[in-house]
Motif scaffolding. Structure first.
Motif, mmCIF file in Angstrom:
data_model
loop_
_atom_site.group_PDB
_atom_site.id
_atom_site.type_symbol
_atom_site.label_atom_id
_atom_site.label_comp_id
_atom_site.label_asym_id
_atom_site.label_seq_id
_atom_site.Cartn_x
_atom_site.Cartn_y
_atom_site.Cartn_z
ATOM 1 N N THR A 1 54.132 0.372 -54.729
ATOM 2 C CA THR A 1 55.279 0.234 -53.831
ATOM 3 C C THR A 1 55.245 -1.106 -53.109
ATOM 4 O O THR A 1 56.245 -1.799 -52.984
ATOM 5 C CB THR A 1 55.278 1.366 -52.778
ATOM 6 O OG1 THR A 1 55.230 2.600 -53.461
ATOM 7 C CG2 THR A 1 56.513 1.307 -51.912
ATOM 8 N N GLN A 2 54.041 -1.471 -52.632
ATOM 9 C CA GLN A 2 53.971 -2.661 -51.799
ATOM 10 C C GLN A 2 53.950 -3.944 -52.602
ATOM 11 O O GLN A 2 54.543 -4.940 -52.203
ATOM 12 C CB GLN A 2 52.756 -2.572 -50.874
ATOM 13 C CG GLN A 2 53.076 -1.703 -49.668
ATOM 14 C CD GLN A 2 51.832 -1.199 -48.972
ATOM 15 O OE1 GLN A 2 50.764 -1.767 -49.146
ATOM 16 N NE2 GLN A 2 51.966 -0.137 -48.206
ATOM 17 N N ASN A 3 53.293 -3.932 -53.723
ATOM 18 C CA ASN A 3 53.224 -5.159 -54.514
ATOM 19 C C ASN A 3 52.934 -4.824 -55.971
ATOM 20 O O ASN A 3 51.778 -4.761 -56.389
ATOM 21 C CB ASN A 3 52.150 -6.085 -53.946
ATOM 22 C CG ASN A 3 52.277 -7.479 -54.499
ATOM 23 O OD1 ASN A 3 52.804 -7.669 -55.595
ATOM 24 N ND2 ASN A 3 51.809 -8.447 -53.755
ATOM 25 N N GLU B 1 47.447 4.591 -55.565
ATOM 26 C CA GLU B 1 48.072 3.741 -56.584
ATOM 27 C C GLU B 1 49.566 3.619 -56.346
ATOM 28 O O GLU B 1 50.143 2.550 -56.515
ATOM 29 C CB GLU B 1 47.784 4.315 -57.977
ATOM 30 C CG GLU B 1 46.308 4.268 -58.301
ATOM 31 C CD GLU B 1 45.987 4.737 -59.706
ATOM 32 O OE1 GLU B 1 44.823 4.647 -60.088
ATOM 33 O OE2 GLU B 1 46.906 5.186 -60.425
ATOM 34 N N VAL B 2 50.192 4.728 -55.936
ATOM 35 C CA VAL B 2 51.631 4.686 -55.658
ATOM 36 C C VAL B 2 51.910 3.709 -54.528
ATOM 37 O O VAL B 2 52.809 2.875 -54.603
ATOM 38 C CB VAL B 2 52.164 6.090 -55.298
ATOM 39 C CG1 VAL B 2 53.535 5.997 -54.644
ATOM 40 C CG2 VAL B 2 52.229 6.957 -56.533
ATOM 41 N N SER C 1 49.324 -4.166 -60.606
ATOM 42 C CA SER C 1 49.079 -4.126 -62.039
ATOM 43 C C SER C 1 47.896 -5.025 -62.390
ATOM 44 O O SER C 1 47.119 -4.725 -63.287
ATOM 45 C CB SER C 1 50.366 -4.518 -62.766
ATOM 46 O OG SER C 1 50.146 -5.573 -63.618
ATOM 47 N N SER C 2 47.704 -6.108 -61.644
ATOM 48 C CA SER C 2 46.561 -6.965 -61.941
ATOM 49 C C SER C 2 45.260 -6.333 -61.457
ATOM 50 O O SER C 2 44.178 -6.743 -61.846
ATOM 51 C CB SER C 2 46.755 -8.341 -61.304
ATOM 52 O OG SER C 2 46.752 -8.212 -59.915
ATOM 53 N N MET C 3 45.356 -5.322 -60.597
ATOM 54 C CA MET C 3 44.151 -4.626 -60.152
ATOM 55 C C MET C 3 43.786 -3.506 -61.106
ATOM 56 O O MET C 3 42.922 -2.686 -60.808
ATOM 57 C CB MET C 3 44.366 -4.015 -58.769
ATOM 58 C CG MET C 3 44.826 -4.972 -57.720
ATOM 59 S SD MET C 3 43.499 -5.695 -56.801
ATOM 60 C CE MET C 3 42.902 -4.287 -55.902
ATOM 61 N N GLY C 4 44.474 -3.416 -62.213
ATOM 62 C CA GLY C 4 44.115 -2.415 -63.201
ATOM 63 C C GLY C 4 44.853 -1.113 -63.047
ATOM 64 O O GLY C 4 44.531 -0.124 -63.701
ATOM 65 N N ILE C 5 45.853 -1.075 -62.175
ATOM 66 C CA ILE C 5 46.663 0.142 -62.071
ATOM 67 C C ILE C 5 47.710 0.094 -63.167
ATOM 68 O O ILE C 5 48.391 -0.928 -63.331
ATOM 69 C CB ILE C 5 47.337 0.225 -60.693
ATOM 70 C CG1 ILE C 5 46.260 0.370 -59.614
ATOM 71 C CG2 ILE C 5 48.315 1.385 -60.633
ATOM 72 C CD1 ILE C 5 46.789 0.276 -58.213
#
Lengths: 246, 677, 404
Positions: free
Chosen positions: B555-557, B550-551, B562-566
């Protein structure tokens, strides 16, 4: 007839992904052209290359008369050479008034010294007012750009583009988020602009493009798939495959 | 060769007396002194009718022994050595340590140990207690420090062959510290009989060193010199450097046999005035009056407000003064001035050369050759040592910066209070040591505790401040600066301004010494290991755990993640805790070798920023590369300018500013669209 | 023409107007500053009633200089969006450059006076040697370093006050902007520059007396007869004039098209670049110009402070400058002035020991120890809850929120 912009064999890749692949393209000095293509076809990257935001790995981009190589110029010089760009998301200076936004875009010397010595004369004000009237913002001149509606911001940006008096206009999705009547107005502005200069419009909305009534270039996977009138390209089997899937 | 015979005797003598001296005169006498009862029960022995061999020699030199001076002590020592009397070495030691008394009644010498009411006496020949004497009946001998020094160096000769290895070793160390010509022969003689292999090697080596300095034979010296080729030890260089030392001299014609090192060009290798001074010293030219002398001459020859017709008021320029002085010289009042041209002309007729202080050309040639080979090997070793230093500094920077890199990579904010988290870690270590006195245990407790406390502070800061300044990186920078100055001042108010100690356990005190050049302290090795552990740990967390995934995604995008549910809030909090926690650990590590003060962290903060910027954002390897580059750069610059660490840092920063020109995104940069703008 | 008439009637205030109409705060500010200067002069010990002590006049004069530096910071950060952590370095550099003349010329006076009684009139070299020993004795030297080559000449040294920081800013800015270093990266880079400069000055062989710095700057060469009480008022008035001029210059810069463009750079660098503006060039102009303003402020500040040393230039000082501007309110010129004045005066009040301690029973808060804590947390609070700073309050009072 010599072309205003001539893109030749341009390729660029990001981390191994080829966003633009040996692309060649031409547009004349007073022409309206629409570019369509599915997501990831490289439309925005194409504009990035012309405006100098992205440097291609190979190829050349020649502009103007006599032709100059744009690839050697920084972004600001490319803009000064006569290329204006409207971004996908409306980007105006929200903290400043509509009038100030237009004033900064007005064609004038761009150097810091010129900016320091410039005075707002009657004629500048008139030009600003005329531009504002053209894009329907005549009554909003003193308002802050941040207070405008989404559509108004789009128009303000088009107004700023016209204020630059460019030889070539790059317009990325101008109709996004506009009402039907706003779209009609936008179409009119673009068509009128194309009478004296070259205009390239990137758009998804086929209805909007039909109304523009111009030559269409279809991009796919970073290169030109088809070119011609809208009816011609929509009849092209390859284009149908790309849009509808195989 | 009487001298050699004398020395040999001395050694045999020393060997003969050695067993009795064991386990050392002090303890033997101390035993006697302790057993006062025994002394009392035994009736005081009458003075022996005939003195022993040692006493006989002592009596023969009684005056010199009772009132020794640096000039007379040598004859006493020589007499003692010549007599072959057993116990001579013990006597010398006792004499030196003020353990010898002279009985006033008969002038006999005894070893005396002071008791409550006088001295307990021991016969130097027999080693037997001869009863007590009242203070008034004896005179304690108190040789001065000069005499004691002579006695000590004489004793070294005996000690070299002492059966006790500790005594032999200390004698060796004494010679190593300050060798004298007289020690060469006894040292040579003691090598053969040396039973300990290690000590024998040291003796052989020392013998060669002394040979270089003191042996009369040039061949022996050259052989010894050549045997040290490539040896980078400090003592070898100390022995060789005097051999190649030179003195500038002026000759009308260089005499044959002068050991010339090289010719000196006046005005180039040697300043013109200095060269002319040599000429004057050699009697080859007339002394040139100095500016100060000319000025004094002008002052001395003032008359009626003028000097040689030039008014004093006009003497405010050098040209006018020269003019006035020239007039004085023309009148013969003062010695004539020597112009620069005259000096040059005088120098053109003579040779100015650097002459070796050592007269033998073969010896100096051998020394130069050996020193050259040493300097090659020295360069190699210095590079190695530099690499170790750089590695150690890099691991400190890595520990200090990695937390910053993680938070910067994930949240794109600069945490100016990062240095204060380092400080918090160091103070945690200090406070823990106040409660747990076992240093090893306290460090083991302090490390996780420092992580926990610093992480807690980091999470609190993230939740209370940074979260509310999302996407305003410059404001975040300044807000965290506010926290930084507040935390620093709070620490100052609690712990005071003076440095607090964070003591390392004893097993971290030493150093790993490869040779005289290459060494590294154990603490720095430990920090290197700590840095490796954290590198491995972080690589594991980022590559193998859910949190790491998740980190990396954030970091990358961040938008995509956040749209992937993280949940970015959760990730931000955790990474901030992790980054601050590591800063706490770094604080304990730094506190072990630096003083713990409230501005401990701020000393590392700029370097940490540099490490992150130079390394590239969002990548542990980048931080590692940045830390390595900055660490080695700093050490290399310090190497070329060792006296000035400030200048080293200045140049390093300038280098980094230029480096950023060529790699604005750091050594290891994210590529493509993910990097953003 | 009908069109023109319409523009005339419907666009009041859009054609070119004098500065004070476009930016009314200029008049208010100049007026307040003039009144303040007059009042303090009248009350001063040196030239007036003696109600305001000389040391306080100096503090006020220094505060005015800090306000000028804050205006420079506001221009570069508040208007152009470059959070420079190096502007106090330029400030200090200005102080060093004027300090060199003050120290050299005064030492020269002293040396000539002391050599007047010598047996022979001194030569130029003897005077120079004596000056060298006098100034550089503390760092174990007597040679006059190369950087002091022009220290004897006030005009040249004054020119250097402008040229040296200006050139440094120009070169550094050119390097940094050219490689498109922006945001926090740029802040870190400027901080590194500041650190490098202060570390360099800390060295004894920097030629600027290492950590001793330059001292005795309050004494004006050749004006030994004028008491400090009068000199302090001169400098106070000079500082006020400089601040006034600086405010006018800054207002001129931000009120015209140039101001529109630098604010546009702050808000969206990419967009303004595609309008054809050379963003790097504009940044470089602002960075260099503000560096010069800061240097001039420093050149006025340090003769009042009397001493300058490398610790003054440490990175933290530049951050404080940013803090003042943030507390005062970025993007408002008067905000910068308010921030610098309020925070620096409060700071000297609290740390001077005048502030009353707060007894809590179990612990007494002594402000000398706790002021930094208060400032730190206060600053966090301002950033969180009042992003417009104290200037924002002024805006609310005046009820005009035109973003200037």
């Amino acid at each position: 007839m010599s072309a205003l912009l001539e893109v030749n064999g341009v390729s660029v890749s990001f981390d191994g992904f080829r966003a633009i692949n040996d692309l060649s393209f031409e547009i004349g000095p007073a022409e309206l052209r629409a570019i369509i293509g599915p997501n990831g076809a490289g439309k925005t990257t194409f504009m990035d290359i012309i405006t100098g935001k992205t440097r291609p790995d190979t190829g050349s981009v020649m502009f103007g008369e006599p032709p100059t190589n744009l690839l050697k110029l920084p972004e600001s010089r490319i803009a000064q050479a006569g290329i204006g760009r409207k971004f996908q998301r409306p980007t105006v200076f929200e903290q400043q008034t509509v009038s100030d936004n237009l004033m900064m875009a007005l064609k004038a010397p761009r150097s810091p010294l010129a900016a320091l010595t410039s005075r707002r004369t009657r004629s500048t004000e008139e030009r600003i007012a005329a531009l504002a009237a053209e894009v329907g913002l005549r009554d909003s001149l003193a308002r802050r750009a941040g207070e405008l509606s989404h559509g108004q911001k789009q128009w303000l940006e088009i107004g700023m583009l016209l204020a630059q008096d460019p030889k070539l206009l790059l317009v990325d999705e101008p109709a996004a988020g506009m009402t039907v009547s706003e779209r009609e107005h936008t179409t009119d502005i673009l068509k009128r602009a194309a009478e004296t200069r070259a205009v390239i419009v990137v758009e998804h909305d086929m209805e909007f493009i039909r109304r523009l009534d111009c030559r269409v270039t279809v991009l796919h996977e970073g290169s030109v798939l088809a070119e011609g009138s809208l009816d011609h390209v929509t009849a092209d089997q390859q284009v149908i495959d790309v849009y509808l899937g195989r | 060769m009487p001298r050699f015979a004398l020395v040999l005797t001395a050694i045999m003598l020393a060997i003969a007396i050695a067993p009795r001296a064991m386990p050392g005169p002090h303890s033997a006498l101390a035993q006697t002194a302790d057993g006062t009862m025994a002394v009392v029960t035994e009736p005081a022995a009458p003075a022996p009718s005939a003195p022993g061999p040692l006493q006989a020699v002592l009596q023969a030199n009684a005056d010199a022994i009772a009132k020794p001076s640096r000039t007379t002590v040598d004859t006493v020592i020589a007499a003692l050595l010549e007599s072959n009397a057993p116990g001579a070495a013990t006597f010398l030691a006792q004499w030196r340590d003020r353990g010898v008394v002279q009985r006033k009644a008969d002038g006999l010498f005894f070893y005396g140990v002071e008791t409550a009411d006088g001295f307990s006496l021991t016969d130097p020949d027999t080693g037997k207690n001869t009863g007590n004497a009242a203070k008034a009946d004896v005179t304690q001998l108190r040789p001065n420090s000069g005499v004691r020094g002579v006695l000590s160096s004489a004793l070294v000769q005996f000690q070299l062959a002492d059966p006790d290895i500790a005594v032999r070793e200390s004698a060796l160390i004494a010679i190593e510290r300050g060798a004298e010509a007289s020690q060469l022969e006894p040292l040579r003689a003691s090598i053969e009989a040396e039973s300990d292999a290690g000590l024998k090697a040291r003796k052989t080596r020392l013998e060669r060193l002394l040979t270089i300095q003191f042996d009369p034979s040039a061949e022996a010296r050259i052989a010894a010199i050549e045997s040290f080729a490539g040896d980078i030890s400090v003592d070898v260089r100390a022995a060789l450097n005097p051999l190649v030392a030179t003195t500038p001299k002026a000759f009308a014609e260089v005499p044959a046999g002068t050991n010339v090192a090289r010719a000196l060009a006046p005005g180039g290798d040697i300043p013109l005035d200095d060269a002319y001074g040599l000429l004057v010293t050699a009697g080859l030219a007339q002394a040139a009056p100095t500016l100060a002398e000319m000025r004094a001459a002008l002052i001395a020859n003032r008359a009626d407000g003028a000097v040689a017709g030039v008014p004093v008021a006009a003497l405010g320029s050098q040209a006018a003064r020269m003019d006035a002085y020239a007039r004085l010289a023309a009148a013969g009042t003062v010695p004539p001035p020597v112009t620069e041209d005259a000096k040059r002309a005088a120098l053109a007729t003579v040779s100015i050369v650097a002459v070796y202080n050592e007269p033998d050309a073969n010896v100096t040639a051998a020394a130069e050759a050996t020193l050259a080979s040493i300097s090659r090997s020295l360069a190699l070793n210095q590079t190695l040592d530099l690499a170790l230093d750089a590695l150690s500094l890099a691991s400190i920077y890595f520990l200090a910066a990695i937390g910053l890199a993680i938070t910067f990579g994930v949240m794109r904010v600069i945490n100016m209070a990062h240095g204060e988290f380092i400080m918090i870690g160091a103070y945690t270590g200090y406070v823990v040591q106040q409660f747990i006195t076992d240093y090893t245990l306290s460090i083991l407790v302090a490390l996780p505790l420092a992580f926990f406390i610093a992480a807690l502070a980091g999470v609190a800061m993230e939740r209370l401040v940074i979260r509310h300044l999302a996407r305003r990186p410059l404001e975040t920078l300044l807000a965290t600066f506010g926290i930084s100055i507040a935390l620093q001042q709070i620490a100052k108010n609690i712990f005071g301004t003076q440095a607090r100690p964070l003591t390392a356990p004893a097993w971290l005190d030493g150093a790993w010494v490869v040779n005289d050049v290459v060494s590294i302290s154990t603490i720095r090795i430990a920090i290197f290991v700590l840095a490796l552990i954290f590198l491995a740990l972080l690589l594991f967390i980022l590559a193998r755990t859910r949190l790491g995934l998740e980190v990396r995604a954030v970091t990358q995008n961040p938008a995509m993640a956040s749209s992937m549910g993280i949940n970015p809030d959760r990730i931000n909090m955790l990474t901030f805790g992790l980054g601050s926690g590591i800063a706490g650990i770094a604080g304990v590590a730094i506190g072990l070798f630096a003083k713990v003060t409230s501005d401990l962290g701020s000393g590392y903060i700029v370097q940490s920023f540099m490490t992150v910027v130079v390394g590239g954002v969002g990548n542990i390897w980048g931080t590692l590369a940045g830390a390595s580059m900055i660490g080695s750069l700093q050490k290399v610059i310090e190497f070329f300018n060792p006296s000035n660490t400030l200048a080293a840092q200045t140049y390093m920063i300038i280098f980094i500013i230029i480096f950023i020109q060529f790699r604005p995104k750091g050594i290891i940069a994210l590529k493509g669209r993910a990097a953003g703008d | 023409m009908a069109d023109a008439k319409m523009a005339d009637s419907a666009l009041p205030g859009f054609t070119h107007q004098p500065l004070w109409k476009r930016n009314p705060s200029v008049l208010v500010f100049t007026g307040l500053l003039a009144v303040f200067t007059l009042v303090i002069t009248v009350l001063s010990e040196g030239l007036g009633l003696g109600l305001v002590s000389t040391s306080f006049v100096k503090i006020l004069g220094m505060t005015l200089c800090l306000c000028l530096a804050a205006i420079a910071m506001d221009l570069v950060w508040g208007y152009c969006g470059i959070l420079s952590l190096g502007h106090f370095a330029f400030f200090g550099l200005g102080g060093y450059l004027i300090g060199m003349w003050l120290m050299y010329a005064r030492t020269e006076d002293i040396v000539i006076a002391s050599l007047a009684g010598a047996e022979l009139p001194p030569t130029a070299q003897e005077i120079r040697d004596a000056i060298g020993t006098q100034i550089f004795g503390v760092v174990g030297g007597s040679e006059i370093p190369l950087v002091w080559s022009f220290a004897h000449s006030l005009p040249i040294q004054l020119a250097l006050v402008v040229l040296v920081p200006g050139l440094l800013a120009l070169v550094f800015g050119w390097l940094a902007f050219r490689s498109r270093v922006t945001g926090v990266y740029l802040s870190i880079l400027t901080q590194a520059m500041t650190l490098a400069l202060s570390l360099y000055l800390f060295q004894n062989d920097s030629g600027l007396r290492g950590n001793n710095g330059l001292s005795g700057l309050q004494n004006l060469p050749g004006l030994d007869d004028v008491p400090q009480s009068v000199v302090s008022v001169w400098f106070f008035i000079a500082s006020a004039v400089a601040l006034g001029l600086g405010y006018w210059l800054a207002a001129f810069l931000v009120s015209g098209k140039f101001g529109n463009i630098i604010r546009a750079i702050r808000d969206d660098e990419t967009r303004i670049r595609f309008l054809g503006y050379d963003v790097e060039g504009y940044k470089l102009v602002v960075f260099t110009l503000t560096a010069i303003i800061a240097a001039l402020a420093g050149a006025l500040y340090y003769p009042q402070a009397g001493i300058i040393n490398p610790a003054e230039i440490a990175p933290i000082a530049s951050i404080y400058l940013a803090v003042w501007v943030a507390i005062g309110g970025r993007g408002r010129l008067y905000g910068a002035v308010i921030g610098a004045a309020v925070v620096s005066l409060l700071s000297s009040w609290f740390t001077g020991g005048q502030a009353p301690s707060v007894p809590l029973g179990f612990y007494t808060i002594d402000w000398v120890d706790w002021w930094q804590v208060l400032l730190g947390f206060g600053f966090v609070a301002v950033t969180l809850f009042a992003p417009n700073g104290l200037g924002g309050l002024v805006d609310r009072l005046v009820r005009k929120g035109d973003g200037r």
